[in-house]
Scaffold this active site. Structure first.
Site, PDB file in Angstrom:
ATOM      1  N   HIS A 196      69.780  41.546 -38.976  1.00  0.00           N
ATOM      2  CA  HIS A 196      70.625  42.733 -38.884  1.00  0.00           C
ATOM      3  C   HIS A 196      71.037  43.168 -40.285  1.00  0.00           C
ATOM      4  O   HIS A 196      71.498  42.348 -41.079  1.00  0.00           O
ATOM      5  CB  HIS A 196      71.874  42.447 -38.048  1.00  0.00           C
ATOM      6  N   LYS A 241      63.737  40.426 -33.344  1.00  0.00           N
ATOM      7  CA  LYS A 241      64.661  41.555 -33.216  1.00  0.00           C
ATOM      8  C   LYS A 241      65.176  41.993 -34.586  1.00  0.00           C
ATOM      9  O   LYS A 241      65.598  41.156 -35.389  1.00  0.00           O
ATOM     10  CB  LYS A 241      65.859  41.164 -32.344  1.00  0.00           C
TER      11      LYS A 241
END
EC number: 4.2.1.10
Length: 229
Positions: free
Chosen positions: A121, A146
């Site tokens: 992230h 992700k």
């Protein structure tokens, strides 16, 4: 039938809040994400058996999002690994591991690759080395990879969509990507084009900037994807 799986986070700040959670509110979700980083380590350990019992009919993703990657908990490498190892005893369907922030913990958990959502992230930008990061993460052989990044302009969102599409075509359908903020909302509903296989939607309070509600996400994806399945 939708292609994109909808993940809905649950963010609890106190032990007593779990009793107030209604499982029926999450029936439209494909996966329930327990965002445990709003609790202390001791409270996570105490809540875990109750949480997994309550959502025993649901697929569960456990996430401990650290401050470094936009979350709410700051823990040592040792404590981070300890929490994940304890949660694995409850056999979650998936467990999030922050690859670049907690590489040593991932190395210790490699035997659980089939459960791991390897994540990265960046709340500041879409890094120029995003493709190389994705390839490096893909090579670890986890269930999913992700990435969530912060676009500064429209072309950043389009770049992410293209990168995700390229990665999916080259390496297979196990990438999850999103551009955060209002600017990035398109990335949350375009998996049928890019190959991003999960999207995250909020029940009430969003867990990330730009997140769309569960109700709206279901309606949009049903409209976009049902004829494609």
């Amino acid at each position: 039938m939708r292609r994109t799986k909808i993940v809905v986070p649950i963010m609890l700040t106190e032990l007593t809040e779990l009793e107030k959670v209604s499982v029926s509110d999450y029936l439209s979700a494909d996966i329930v994400e327990w965002r445990a980083d709003f609790l202390s380590a001791d409270d996570i350990f105490e809540m875990a058996p109750k949480f997994f019992e309550k959502f025993k009919e649901s697929k569960i993703l456990f996430t401990l999002r650290t401050v470094r990657e936009g979350g709410n908990i700051q823990v040592s490498e040792k404590k981070y690994l300890q929490i994940l190892q304890e949660i694995l005893k409850f056999e979650p369907d998936y467990i999030d591991v922050e690859y670049f922030s907690h590489g040593p913990s991932f190395a210790a958990l490699k035997n659980y690759r089939e459960k791991i959502v390897l994540s990265y992230h960046n709340f500041d930008e879409v890094p120029t080395d995003l493709t190389s990061r994705l390839i490096k993460m893909h090579e670890e052989g986890t269930a999913f990879v992700k990435v969530a990044v912060m676009p500064e302009r429209e072309c950043d969102v389009l770049d992410l969509l293209q990168i995700t599409r390229d990665m999916t075509l080259e390496y297979g359908n196990h990438f999850i990507s999103m551009a955060m903020g209002d600017l990035g909302r398109l990335s949350r509903i375009s998996g049928y084009l890019t190959g991003s296989c999960w999207t995250f939607a909020g029940l009430e309070n969003s867990s990330a900037p730009g997140q769309i509600s569960l109700k709206e996400t279901v309606e949009i994806l049903d409209l976009l994807e049902n004829e494609l399945a």
